[in-house]
Design a protein around this motif. Structure first.
Motif, PDB file in Angstrom:
ATOM      1  N   GLN A  20      12.480 -13.352  17.049  1.00  0.00           N
ATOM      2  CA  GLN A  20      12.553 -12.955  18.460  1.00  0.00           C
ATOM      3  C   GLN A  20      11.752 -13.897  19.362  1.00  0.00           C
ATOM      4  OE1 GLN A  20      14.561 -10.274  19.424  1.00  0.00           O
ATOM      5  NE2 GLN A  20      15.159 -10.540  17.282  1.00  0.00           N
ATOM      6  N   ALA A  21      11.430 -15.081  18.863  1.00  0.00           N
ATOM      7  CA  ALA A  21      10.745 -16.150  19.614  1.00  0.00           C
ATOM      8  C   ALA A  21       9.282 -15.862  19.908  1.00  0.00           C
ATOM      9  CB  ALA A  21      11.500 -16.490  20.900  1.00  0.00           C
ATOM     10  N   PHE A  22       8.662 -15.005  19.106  1.00  0.00           N
ATOM     11  CA  PHE A  22       7.215 -14.816  19.213  1.00  0.00           C
ATOM     12  C   PHE A  22       6.532 -15.914  18.412  1.00  0.00           C
ATOM     13  CE2 PHE A  22       8.583 -10.603  20.307  1.00  0.00           C
ATOM     14  CZ  PHE A  22       7.585 -10.079  21.105  1.00  0.00           C
ATOM     15  N   LYS A  23       5.321 -16.273  18.828  1.00  0.00           N
ATOM     16  CA  LYS A  23       4.497 -17.211  18.068  1.00  0.00           C
ATOM     17  C   LYS A  23       3.360 -16.405  17.448  1.00  0.00           C
ATOM     18  CE  LYS A  23       1.587 -21.275  18.403  1.00  0.00           C
ATOM     19  NZ  LYS A  23       0.187 -21.102  18.699  1.00  0.00           N
ATOM     20  N   ILE A  24       3.261 -16.420  16.131  1.00  0.00           N
ATOM     21  CA  ILE A  24       2.184 -15.711  15.446  1.00  0.00           C
ATOM     22  C   ILE A  24       0.902 -16.509  15.626  1.00  0.00           C
ATOM     23  CG2 ILE A  24       1.358 -14.761  13.254  1.00  0.00           C
ATOM     24  CD1 ILE A  24       4.002 -13.478  14.309  1.00  0.00           C
ATOM     25  N   VAL A  25      -0.109 -15.872  16.195  1.00  0.00           N
ATOM     26  CA  VAL A  25      -1.394 -16.520  16.438  1.00  0.00           C
ATOM     27  C   VAL A  25      -2.345 -16.253  15.278  1.00  0.00           C
ATOM     28  CG1 VAL A  25      -3.410 -16.574  17.966  1.00  0.00           C
ATOM     29  CG2 VAL A  25      -1.116 -16.334  18.932  1.00  0.00           C
ATOM     30  N   GLU A  26      -2.340 -15.017  14.795  1.00  0.00           N
ATOM     31  CA  GLU A  26      -3.280 -14.630  13.745  1.00  0.00           C
ATOM     32  C   GLU A  26      -2.784 -13.355  13.075  1.00  0.00           C
ATOM     33  OE1 GLU A  26      -8.149 -14.223  13.497  1.00  0.00           O
ATOM     34  OE2 GLU A  26      -7.203 -15.041  15.283  1.00  0.00           O
ATOM     35  N   LYS A  27      -3.156 -13.204  11.800  1.00  0.00           N
ATOM     36  CA  LYS A  27      -2.826 -11.986  11.064  1.00  0.00           C
ATOM     37  C   LYS A  27      -4.112 -11.401  10.491  1.00  0.00           C
ATOM     38  CE  LYS A  27       0.242 -13.841   8.271  1.00  0.00           C
ATOM     39  NZ  LYS A  27       1.306 -13.995   7.268  1.00  0.00           N
TER      40      LYS A  27
END
Length: 110
Positions: A20-27
């Motif tokens: 969905q075009a999100f950028k994962i910054v941190e988990k």
């Protein structure tokens, strides 16, 4: 829920967010004495702090997002924003994973 099931649900959630075009910054950001933020992602210059819940049924998963859990999550988000010196729009979201079904609940409140 076992840690393995939780990890699988979080991985499915990340795959969904990427699609969905999100950028994962941190988990799995851990805020000492406050709690954990499952996924932190950005889209359109907005930070999304995402709680991932998985269960055998939608009702069971959604019922695990309690007022207490949201309160801890909100404090963890505030800590994260302060620690990282981020001054940006943000929202708290949830992703419900039931088998292969994923539901994204944006901007949840209590």
């Amino acid at each position: 829920m076992s840690r393995l099931k939780g990890d699988i649900a979080e991985e499915k959630a990340c795959e969904y967010l990427n699609s969905q075009a999100f950028k994962i910054v941190e988990k799995n950001f851990y805020a000492k004495k406050l709690g954990e933020i499952d996924i932190i992602a950005t889209k359109d210059n907005i930070y999304h702090f995402i709680e991932v819940k998985s269960s055998n049924s939608y009702e069971s998963a959604i019922n695990n997002i309690t007022t207490s859990k949201l309160s801890k999550l909100k404090r963890s988000v505030e800590y994260y924003l302060q620690k990282k010196e981020i001054n940006s729009s943000f929202c708290i979201d949830a992703i419900i994973v039931v088998d292969e079904d994923i539901e994204f609940l944006e901007n949840i409140t209590f």
